[in-house]
Structure formats: C-alpha cells, structure tokens
Write a protein that holds these residues in place. Structure first.
Motif, PDB file in Angstrom:
ATOM      1  N   GLY A 316       0.682  -1.367  -0.078  1.00 29.36           N
ATOM      2  CA  GLY A 316      -0.131   0.195   0.013  1.00 29.36           C
ATOM      3  C   GLY A 316       0.783   1.314  -0.028  1.00 29.36           C
ATOM      4  O   GLY A 316       0.288   2.255  -0.056  1.00 29.36           O
ATOM      5  N   ASN A 317       2.113   1.244   0.109  1.00 26.99           N
ATOM      6  CA  ASN A 317       3.082   2.441   0.194  1.00 26.99           C
ATOM      7  C   ASN A 317       3.942   2.335  -0.806  1.00 26.99           C
ATOM      8  O   ASN A 317       5.163   1.977  -0.624  1.00 26.99           O
ATOM      9  CB  ASN A 317       3.492   2.568   1.507  1.00 26.99           C
ATOM     10  CG  ASN A 317       3.890   4.012   1.855  1.00 26.99           C
ATOM     11  OD1 ASN A 317       4.134   4.816   0.931  1.00 26.99           O
ATOM     12  ND2 ASN A 317       3.570   4.545   3.142  1.00 26.99           N
ATOM     13  N   PRO A 318       3.956   2.800  -2.308  1.00 31.92           N
ATOM     14  CA  PRO A 318       5.069   2.671  -3.019  1.00 31.92           C
ATOM     15  C   PRO A 318       6.393   3.673  -2.661  1.00 31.92           C
ATOM     16  O   PRO A 318       7.529   3.233  -2.926  1.00 31.92           O
ATOM     17  CB  PRO A 318       4.521   3.130  -4.354  1.00 31.92           C
ATOM     18  CG  PRO A 318       3.047   3.028  -4.168  1.00 31.92           C
ATOM     19  CD  PRO A 318       2.553   3.083  -2.747  1.00 31.92           C
ATOM     20  N   SER A 319       6.072   4.454  -2.065  1.00 31.82           N
ATOM     21  CA  SER A 319       6.990   5.680  -1.775  1.00 31.82           C
ATOM     22  C   SER A 319       7.956   5.183  -0.721  1.00 31.82           C
ATOM     23  O   SER A 319       9.212   5.639  -0.306  1.00 31.82           O
ATOM     24  CB  SER A 319       6.544   7.008  -1.243  1.00 31.82           C
ATOM     25  OG  SER A 319       5.689   6.876   0.139  1.00 31.82           O
ATOM     26  N   HIS A 324      10.235   0.078  -5.755  1.00 30.83           N
ATOM     27  CA  HIS A 324       9.715   1.502  -6.543  1.00 30.83           C
ATOM     28  C   HIS A 324      10.844   2.451  -6.556  1.00 30.83           C
ATOM     29  O   HIS A 324      10.894   3.261  -7.622  1.00 30.83           O
ATOM     30  CB  HIS A 324       8.491   2.038  -5.858  1.00 30.83           C
ATOM     31  CG  HIS A 324       7.849   3.276  -6.697  1.00 30.83           C
ATOM     32  ND1 HIS A 324       8.264   4.574  -6.066  1.00 30.83           N
ATOM     33  CD2 HIS A 324       6.763   3.224  -7.342  1.00 30.83           C
ATOM     34  CE1 HIS A 324       7.372   5.161  -6.966  1.00 30.83           C
ATOM     35  NE2 HIS A 324       6.407   4.742  -7.676  1.00 30.83           N
ATOM     36  N   LYS A 353       3.606   0.589  -9.204  1.00 26.68           N
ATOM     37  CA  LYS A 353       3.065   1.467  -7.989  1.00 26.68           C
ATOM     38  C   LYS A 353       1.230   0.856  -8.131  1.00 26.68           C
ATOM     39  O   LYS A 353       0.817   1.044  -6.820  1.00 26.68           O
ATOM     40  CB  LYS A 353       2.897   2.979  -8.663  1.00 26.68           C
ATOM     41  CG  LYS A 353       2.067   3.897  -7.771  1.00 26.68           C
ATOM     42  CD  LYS A 353       2.473   5.332  -8.441  1.00 26.68           C
ATOM     43  CE  LYS A 353       1.680   6.361  -7.284  1.00 26.68           C
ATOM     44  NZ  LYS A 353       1.755   7.713  -7.798  1.00 26.68           N
ATOM     45  N   GLN A 354       0.628   0.747  -9.003  1.00 31.39           N
ATOM     46  CA  GLN A 354      -0.667   0.137  -9.032  1.00 31.39           C
ATOM     47  C   GLN A 354      -1.014  -1.090  -8.306  1.00 31.39           C
ATOM     48  O   GLN A 354      -1.770  -1.088  -7.435  1.00 31.39           O
ATOM     49  CB  GLN A 354      -1.249   0.123 -10.512  1.00 31.39           C
ATOM     50  CG  GLN A 354      -1.631   1.042 -11.439  1.00 31.39           C
ATOM     51  CD  GLN A 354      -2.049   0.877 -12.576  1.00 31.39           C
ATOM     52  OE1 GLN A 354      -3.023   0.053 -12.892  1.00 31.39           O
ATOM     53  NE2 GLN A 354      -1.484   1.334 -13.746  1.00 31.39           N
ATOM     54  N   ASN A 357      -0.139  -0.660  -4.498  1.00 28.82           N
ATOM     55  CA  ASN A 357      -1.440   0.122  -3.958  1.00 28.82           C
ATOM     56  C   ASN A 357      -2.479  -1.181  -3.714  1.00 28.82           C
ATOM     57  O   ASN A 357      -3.629  -0.614  -2.993  1.00 28.82           O
ATOM     58  CB  ASN A 357      -1.843   1.415  -4.562  1.00 28.82           C
ATOM     59  CG  ASN A 357      -1.098   2.270  -4.474  1.00 28.82           C
ATOM     60  OD1 ASN A 357      -0.337   2.800  -3.272  1.00 28.82           O
ATOM     61  ND2 ASN A 357      -0.946   3.215  -5.639  1.00 28.82           N
ATOM     62  N   THR A 358      -2.751  -2.157  -4.316  1.00 34.58           N
ATOM     63  CA  THR A 358      -3.788  -3.084  -4.180  1.00 34.58           C
ATOM     64  C   THR A 358      -3.421  -3.958  -2.997  1.00 34.58           C
ATOM     65  O   THR A 358      -4.136  -4.534  -2.415  1.00 34.58           O
ATOM     66  CB  THR A 358      -3.874  -3.861  -5.440  1.00 34.58           C
ATOM     67  OG1 THR A 358      -2.497  -4.641  -5.599  1.00 34.58           O
ATOM     68  CG2 THR A 358      -4.118  -3.318  -6.447  1.00 34.58           C
ATOM     69  N   ASN A 360      -2.742  -5.012   0.700  1.00 34.14           N
ATOM     70  CA  ASN A 360      -3.311  -4.184   2.253  1.00 34.14           C
ATOM     71  C   ASN A 360      -2.794  -5.391   3.391  1.00 34.14           C
ATOM     72  O   ASN A 360      -3.474  -5.027   4.444  1.00 34.14           O
ATOM     73  CB  ASN A 360      -4.839  -4.413   2.032  1.00 34.14           C
ATOM     74  CG  ASN A 360      -5.624  -6.008   1.855  1.00 34.14           C
ATOM     75  OD1 ASN A 360      -4.846  -6.858   1.846  1.00 34.14           O
ATOM     76  ND2 ASN A 360      -6.811  -5.715   1.411  1.00 34.14           N
TER      77      ASN A 360
END
Length: 364
Positions: A316-319, A324, A353-354, A357-358, A360
């Motif tokens: 949930g956190n690419p950064s 990434h 990134k997508q 974000n999927t 969890n």
C-alpha cells in the motif's frame, strides 16, 4: 536432348513437372541461403550472414530466419526491437521446462535489432545496434554490431577494442509525445555477460516457452510461436499446458499477472539462483512469484539505502518500497536494472505502483 537451364547462385529450382516435351512447367526462386560458417563467425559485417534480403535496413528476413516476440519485452530506453531465430539444416531445439530457455542446437543464432521510429527531428527510423548470440561448441558467444548513419551496414565491435562499450546520443519522441534526449548505451561483451550469466556461463534470456507460447502475426497469419518453430523444423515439440507470461501492457489481464510478467522479463535473469544478483533476497522468475515474499512483499531490504525504505515492497505504500525507488532512479548506484536503461520506464513504474497500492496486508 534435354535442355540445360542455368540459374543465378541465389536461385533454386523449387517445383517442377515434366511432360512429354520435357518442358519445365514451374520455377520458383527463393531467398538467399544464409551464409554461416561456425568456425568463421562472428563476421566483421552483419550483411555477410545474409540473414536479410533486399536493403539491410528493412530487416526483411531470408528463408528460415524466423521472427519472434516474447509476450513481454525487456525495456531498453524505449527502443523497439525486431528479433529472429536461425538454425542450420537438420537440427532442432528441445523443450526443457516452461521457464527455461529452449535447449538450442549447435549453430543456432539469435538475432536482436534495436531501433527507434521517432528519431527527432522528423520522426525518422534509425537502427542503432544488432546483437547476435551464436551457439558454438564452446557455448554461447556474443556479437555486437553497430549500424552506420547511412543504415547500409552494421560493423562488428565486440572485441578487445570495445571492452568498455559506447554510447549514442539520440533524441526521440515517446508515445505520449514527450521528447527525450539520452545517451543510448551500446553494451560491451562483459556487460552482455553480466545480464546473460547463469552458472557462470552465457545463456539466452527471452526465448523461454513461457514467453513464446503466444501468437505472432506472420505473413501467412496468426500462429502460436512455439507451433511455428515446430512447423519450421526448429523445435521437436512442446506441452499443451505451459504456464505462460502475458503482455504487461494488456490491461485485460489481471494486474498481478502483468506485474509478474514485467518483473520476469526485466529482472528475473539476474534475480535467480547462480546469476548476477543471487545474493539478493528476491527471486523474480514468473514461476516463483506466486509467492509474494519472492517479489519482496514485507521483506526487509538487504542493503541500506534510506531509513524510510525498510521493505523491498511495503504494501500500500510505493514511496516506502525499495523496488519502486530503484525503478524510479536513474542514478547508476541505485537504479534497477543496473544495465540496459538510462531513463525511467514510466509505464513499468506505474504498473508497479498500481500493484503495490492493491496490497493491504500488514508487515510484521
């Protein structure tokens, strides 16, 4: 008395029938035969092989020079590619596993041409390099050919005078109309080996059944690429239940399958056992990444980069994900892949990134 018909050296009597007057009814000429002497290759000039008929720059394949395209393509600074396989008469490759390169016979040549069709100004087409992998008795060898500006010939540069490789400054337009200027990298032999190394031996990367088990639009229509190799006498057989990669650009496919296909073609050749990055914590072969820990989900980074980047993939956190960060970097000390790109692959980075974000789950 029979009449003697003489033809140019590059022509062959292909089909004929005889009647009472012994007149030849049908003659068909075919493409030049490929010129290949395993003891003499690599040749100094690409044209010497006769892999292509007509103007060399058209890359129009001669007979038995078979085009192919993996389901997903390795990113190389947005370069387009035309790939071909050629084998000597009387030999065939063998299937050795979904995720293993076909077991090619002696004399096989894998041909990969790198080009752009939006070189600025004017959106012109320019071929920059052609890379050959040739299977000799000692194993696979690399032959790097650099094209001239006139696009009439490509000269062999692999050897003692090309140990550090070179760069070509280009300006091209991306599909989104962004104009990019970069120093496109022509690899040295050692750089080729770095990516193609397995068990300390050079091996092909893209010609795995999992990557070729898709259709290709040949001049005679669509056909499965593995079946095409069988039909051409280049492959013994292949199973019907191959677990295959997909085109990572195909949004009709599941996001995780697209991401795993992208990582396989771009990263797995180094991130596997007995390869360049086997000391890393992740394994990115398509056959292994059903296990999310192999991709690095919640896995602690195996070298310090930044205190905020603890996990290779932070759900949930690419950064806060190392992968990434590396795919978004152009710094030679941080970027991944280490070789083969000088700019960021925006579409690949967005795909990652997508997918992140999927996710969890909570990391321990």
């Amino acid at each position: 008395m029979k009449k003697l018909y003489l033809f140019p050296i590059f022509c062959f009597l292909f089909i004929f029938s005889c009647k009472s007057d012994e007149k030849i009814e049908s003659i068909e000429t075919v493409n030049p035969v490929v010129n290949f002497n395993i003891d003499a290759v690599p040749y100094a000039k690409l044209s010497t092989y006769a892999f292509f008929k007509g103007d060399l720059k058209d890359l129009n394949p001669s007979t038995k020079v078979i085009p192919y395209e993996p389901a997903s393509s390795l990113f190389t600074d947005y370069a387009l590619k035309k790939r071909f396989i050629w084998m000597p008469d009387g030999v065939k490759a063998n299937y050795d596993g979904d995720d293993k390169s076909l077991n090619f016979p002696l004399g096989t040549v894998l041909i990969k041409n790198f080009y752009y069709n939006t070189i600025q100004p004017g959106n012109t087409t320019k071929i920059l390099e052609t890379r050959l992998m040739i299977k000799k008795s000692s194993g696979w060898v690399f032959a790097e050919y650099l094209w001239n500006d006139a696009q009439t010939e490509a000269e062999l540069v692999t050897g003692t005078n090309f140990t550090t490789g070179s760069s070509v400054n280009i300006t091209f337009k991306k599909e989104n109309n962004d104009v990019v200027t970069t120093d496109y990298r022509i690899p040295s032999e050692s750089e080729c080996f770095a990516c193609h190394k397995l068990d300390n031996k050079p091996v092909p990367i893209g010609v795995k059944p999992q990557n070729l088990n898709v259709s290709y639009n040949y001049p005679n229509g669509l056909k499965n690429q593995l079946q095409k190799l069988v039909d051409e006498g280049y492959l013994q057989s292949f199973p019907s239940n191959i677990v295959s990669t997909v085109n990572y650009k195909d949004t009709s496919k599941p996001l995780d399958i697209r991401l795993r296909s992208y990582l396989d073609i771009n990263c797995a050749h180094c991130h596997q056992e007995n390869a360049r990055c086997d000391y890393r914590a992740i394994r990115l072969s398509f056959s292994q990444t059903t296990n999310l820990s192999k991709i690095g989900v919640c896995v602690m980074a195996d070298e310090p980069i930044d205190p905020s980047l603890e996990r290779i993939i932070m759900p949930g956190n690419p950064s806060k994900s190392v992968m990434h960060f590396r795919l978004s970097s152009v710094n030679e000390s941080n970027r991944m892949p280490l070789l083969g790109r000088t700019i960021v692959h925006d579409e690949g980075l967005d795909l990652l990134k997508q997918w992140i974000n999927t996710l969890n789950q909570n990391c321990p």
